[in-house]
Design an enzyme around this catalytic site. Structure first.
Site, PDB file in Angstrom:
ATOM      1  N   ARG A   1      -0.134  -6.767   9.477  1.00 56.69           N
ATOM      2  CA  ARG A   1       0.745  -6.890  10.642  1.00 56.69           C
ATOM      3  C   ARG A   1       1.729  -8.048  10.499  1.00 56.69           C
ATOM      4  O   ARG A   1       2.875  -7.970  10.940  1.00 56.69           O
ATOM      5  CB  ARG A   1      -0.099  -7.055  11.907  1.00 56.69           C
ATOM      6  CG  ARG A   1      -0.939  -5.813  12.216  1.00 56.69           C
ATOM      7  CD  ARG A   1      -1.914  -6.043  13.362  1.00 56.69           C
ATOM      8  NE  ARG A   1      -2.833  -4.926  13.510  1.00 56.69           N
ATOM      9  CZ  ARG A   1      -2.590  -3.835  14.227  1.00 56.69           C
ATOM     10  NH1 ARG A   1      -1.446  -3.722  14.873  1.00 56.69           N
ATOM     11  NH2 ARG A   1      -3.479  -2.860  14.305  1.00 56.69           N
ATOM     12  N   ALA A   2       1.285  -9.127   9.862  1.00 53.71           N
ATOM     13  CA  ALA A   2       2.161 -10.291   9.687  1.00 53.71           C
ATOM     14  C   ALA A   2       3.235 -10.050   8.638  1.00 53.71           C
ATOM     15  O   ALA A   2       4.257 -10.743   8.620  1.00 53.71           O
ATOM     16  CB  ALA A   2       1.331 -11.508   9.301  1.00 53.71           C
ATOM     17  N   ASN A   3       3.011  -9.049   7.780  1.00 53.03           N
ATOM     18  CA  ASN A   3       3.933  -8.817   6.655  1.00 53.03           C
ATOM     19  C   ASN A   3       4.744  -7.534   6.783  1.00 53.03           C
ATOM     20  O   ASN A   3       5.247  -7.031   5.782  1.00 53.03           O
ATOM     21  CB  ASN A   3       3.141  -8.763   5.340  1.00 53.03           C
ATOM     22  CG  ASN A   3       2.586 -10.109   4.933  1.00 53.03           C
ATOM     23  OD1 ASN A   3       3.210 -11.135   5.157  1.00 53.03           O
ATOM     24  ND2 ASN A   3       1.398 -10.109   4.351  1.00 53.03           N
TER      25      ASN A   3
ATOM     26  N   GLY B   1      -3.139  -9.603   8.135  1.00 53.86           N
ATOM     27  CA  GLY B   1      -2.224  -9.764   7.007  1.00 53.86           C
ATOM     28  C   GLY B   1      -1.164  -8.674   6.971  1.00 53.86           C
ATOM     29  O   GLY B   1       0.021  -8.936   6.783  1.00 53.86           O
TER      30      GLY B   1
ATOM     31  N   SER C   1      -7.062   0.021  10.266  1.00 55.03           N
ATOM     32  CA  SER C   1      -7.089  -0.467   8.889  1.00 55.03           C
ATOM     33  C   SER C   1      -5.920  -1.413   8.613  1.00 55.03           C
ATOM     34  O   SER C   1      -5.687  -1.795   7.462  1.00 55.03           O
ATOM     35  CB  SER C   1      -7.057   0.699   7.900  1.00 55.03           C
ATOM     36  OG  SER C   1      -5.839   1.394   7.979  1.00 55.03           O
ATOM     37  N   ALA C   2      -5.200  -1.782   9.662  1.00 54.55           N
ATOM     38  CA  ALA C   2      -4.095  -2.736   9.520  1.00 54.55           C
ATOM     39  C   ALA C   2      -4.541  -4.066  10.110  1.00 54.55           C
ATOM     40  O   ALA C   2      -4.494  -4.274  11.316  1.00 54.55           O
ATOM     41  CB  ALA C   2      -2.847  -2.227  10.239  1.00 54.55           C
TER      42      ALA C   2
ATOM     43  N   CYS D   1       0.840  -1.202   0.000  1.00 54.88           N
ATOM     44  CA  CYS D   1       0.000   0.000   0.000  1.00 54.88           C
ATOM     45  C   CYS D   1       0.874   1.250   0.000  1.00 54.88           C
ATOM     46  O   CYS D   1       0.620   2.209  -0.737  1.00 54.88           O
ATOM     47  CB  CYS D   1      -0.944  -0.020   1.201  1.00 54.88           C
ATOM     48  SG  CYS D   1      -0.134  -0.144   2.818  1.00 54.88           S
TER      49      CYS D   1
ATOM     50  N   ASN E   1      -5.065   3.011   2.754  1.00 58.72           N
ATOM     51  CA  ASN E   1      -3.946   2.107   2.502  1.00 58.72           C
ATOM     52  C   ASN E   1      -4.402   0.842   1.781  1.00 58.72           C
ATOM     53  O   ASN E   1      -3.734   0.350   0.870  1.00 58.72           O
ATOM     54  CB  ASN E   1      -3.252   1.743   3.811  1.00 58.72           C
ATOM     55  CG  ASN E   1      -4.195   1.134   4.834  1.00 58.72           C
ATOM     56  OD1 ASN E   1      -5.211   1.728   5.198  1.00 58.72           O
ATOM     57  ND2 ASN E   1      -3.868  -0.055   5.326  1.00 58.72           N
TER      58      ASN E   1
END
Length: 293
Positions: free
Chosen positions: A162-164, A160, A156-157, A125, A266
């Site tokens: 947060r894991a990346n 997915g 909006s996080a 994003c 984002n």
């Protein structure tokens, strides 16, 4: 009017928003939403009349009618999915930072990619928001270093994103070099817990070799118009500020509100970029100009 059938892997927020965007497309037709459990996203797609499956990538790969696939899973999952989809002859819009295929920022490099490209990596994003500005600065003033700070609402996080985060910073940094053309790039992501949630903002700093004020401003304004052609909520928050050889620009992204709230710019910008890319690929298929892989 004939359309190219599309499938989505990953029925989360990004996948669901993609579904609503595809429903508005003139070249794409939503066919299948695939996941691995009976999630709310799967139920929502079924409620809209689309085919669904909890067999994940295998269900999409087995559907001969689907030509274009949006993989909205994770970087790790896409590394598993990519060869399966390639073997099945699908054209893939990779929404993860896996970077199996070439980085794609539509207004910068889509038209220069080989016609047989079958895996389009949508960077991140932050990459979709900041790379166009970095590219505009570089083409006008030759950037030796570019740093971007993407600040987005923590609401909006999702899991997915947060894991990346590690993949986000690495992929975005490389895109600043490979796509935008800066000699060196660096990316930072900030999750802002403010309530009410704030719009996504991206601050782009560049150290340039030929700081021509007029050329930089003209170049940035031109690229903003190009991004707005497929992301209407994209806008300059702070136009180019030039101090010696340092250039600073801030852009803000407001989401279209198709499924996600407006502050989720984002997620919206990467989805808009992916759909814009897929629509151009679909147009080629429909026009029969090229035999895509």
């Amino acid at each position: 009017m004939k359309k190219i059938k599309a499938g989505i892997i990953g029925p989360g927020n990004i996948g669901t928003d993609l579904m609503y965007k595809i429903m508005k497309s003139s070249n794409l037709e939503m066919k299948l939403m695939a996941g691995i459990v009976e999630s709310e996203g799967i139920k929502r797609a079924a409620g809209l009349g689309f085919e669904t499956s909890i067999r994940g990538v295998d269900a999409v790969a087995a559907d001969d009618e689907i030509r274009i696939v949006f993989d909205a899973t994770s970087a790790k999952a896409h590394l598993h999915n990519a060869p399966i989809l390639k073997q099945a002859g699908k054209i893939v819009m990779d929404m993860t930072p896996a970077a199996v295929g070439p980085y794609v920022v539509p207004c910068v490099n889509l038209d220069s990619l080989p016609s047989d490209t079958d895996n389009f990596n949508m960077v991140t994003c932050g990459g979709q928001a900041a790379v166009p500005i970095a590219y505009a600065i570089n083409r006008a003033a030759d950037s030796e270093y570019t740093e971007i700070v993407s600040a987005l609402s923590s609401k909006s996080a999702g899991p997915g994103t947060r894991a990346n985060i590690d993949e986000f910073t690495e992929t975005t940094s490389r895109a600043l070099e490979i796509v935008a053309g800066s000699d060196k790039g660096k990316a930072i992501i900030v999750l802002n817990p403010a309530n009410p949630p704030l719009m996504m903002t991206n601050t782009i700093y560049a150290l340039v070799k030929t700081p021509d004020v007029a050329r930089i401003r003209e170049s940035v304004e031109a690229i903003v118009k190009e991004v707005k052609s497929y992301v209407p909520g994209y806008r300059l928050r702070v136009p180019p500020v030039i101090d010696g050889n340092k250039v600073t620009v801030i852009v803000e992204v407001e989401g279209a509100g198709d499924f996600l709230p407006a502050y989720s710019g984002n997620l919206d910008i990467i989805n808009q970029a992916a759909v814009a890319t897929a629509e151009k690929v679909a147009a080629r298929l429909l026009n029969g100009k090229e035999e895509m892989a």
